[in-house]
Design a protein around this motif. Sequence first.
Motif, mmCIF file in Angstrom:
data_model
loop_
_atom_site.group_PDB
_atom_site.id
_atom_site.type_symbol
_atom_site.label_atom_id
_atom_site.label_comp_id
_atom_site.label_asym_id
_atom_site.label_seq_id
_atom_site.Cartn_x
_atom_site.Cartn_y
_atom_site.Cartn_z
ATOM 1 N N ARG A 70 1.678 1.963 -3.429
ATOM 2 C CA ARG A 70 0.598 2.581 -4.206
ATOM 3 C C ARG A 70 0.713 4.105 -4.154
ATOM 4 O O ARG A 70 0.524 4.798 -5.155
ATOM 5 C CB ARG A 70 -0.777 2.131 -3.698
ATOM 6 C CG ARG A 70 -1.108 0.682 -3.971
ATOM 7 C CD ARG A 70 -2.494 0.315 -3.496
ATOM 8 N NE ARG A 70 -3.536 0.927 -4.299
ATOM 9 C CZ ARG A 70 -3.971 0.449 -5.467
ATOM 10 N NH1 ARG A 70 -3.433 -0.660 -5.960
ATOM 11 N NH2 ARG A 70 -4.919 1.069 -6.129
ATOM 12 N N GLU B 77 0.832 -1.213 0.000
ATOM 13 C CA GLU B 77 0.000 0.000 0.000
ATOM 14 C C GLU B 77 0.861 1.255 0.000
ATOM 15 O O GLU B 77 0.514 2.249 -0.634
ATOM 16 C CB GLU B 77 -0.955 -0.027 1.187
ATOM 17 C CG GLU B 77 -2.030 -1.094 1.036
ATOM 18 C CD GLU B 77 -3.157 -0.953 2.034
ATOM 19 O OE1 GLU B 77 -3.150 -0.001 2.844
ATOM 20 O OE2 GLU B 77 -4.070 -1.805 2.000
ATOM 21 N N LEU C 113 -3.234 7.128 -10.154
ATOM 22 C CA LEU C 113 -2.976 5.692 -10.161
ATOM 23 C C LEU C 113 -4.202 5.030 -10.765
ATOM 24 O O LEU C 113 -5.294 5.097 -10.206
ATOM 25 C CB LEU C 113 -2.725 5.168 -8.747
ATOM 26 C CG LEU C 113 -2.327 3.695 -8.636
ATOM 27 C CD1 LEU C 113 -0.946 3.473 -9.242
ATOM 28 C CD2 LEU C 113 -2.337 3.249 -7.175
#
Length: 205
Positions: free
Chosen positions: A186, A183, A197
Amino acid sequence: IMQLVERGAIRLEDPINKSLPFKVENPLGGPEITIFHLLTHTSGLGGDSASSVFGNNRPLEETVRSNFSRDEQPGMGGVPTWAVPTGDRGIYSNLAIATLGLIVQLTNPEELSFSDYVEQNIMIPLGMTSTQYPPAQSKEHVRPEIWERMSTGYNPIGNVWIPTPLVDFEEFPAGGFVSIPREHLRFIMTMMNGGSLGDTRILEK
């Protein structure tokens, strides 16, 4: 900060005293400190050490205000708060980042706490469900489903490994981010990709 600039809530050239409930002045001189100065670490604040405390549950405003006045507090010693005149040169400052976090908290139109603002405007849109930016890394502040997966630190004493006590980063939110690697990636990929994204955009390029 840049999301709020895009929304027109603040401007990079705004003096920080326009947003703060207490006055901040660099005693060494230079122009009035702006949001841009804090973002670029050119406010004149010194390279403060990453101070840590046990159970930092003070409100963000109180913590930032206290750190700006530490030179005046008996026994606080250590690294001076101010190093150079404003705009003189770049020096990384945890206090600058903490102050920006307070500005986010005080100027977002929804009147969210810093932690809630980041969660609603960055983490949830990016699908970061195992990530949080709590004011303290304690059971009281971390969501239960994240808390039960938190790693434990250990300190070796001979052949015995002793669990370390929880220590909070005092200059939140210059630290204290809780996440898992995929994460965290990300978010990094979003920044590397100009603020988006996949189909999600959290910041203009």
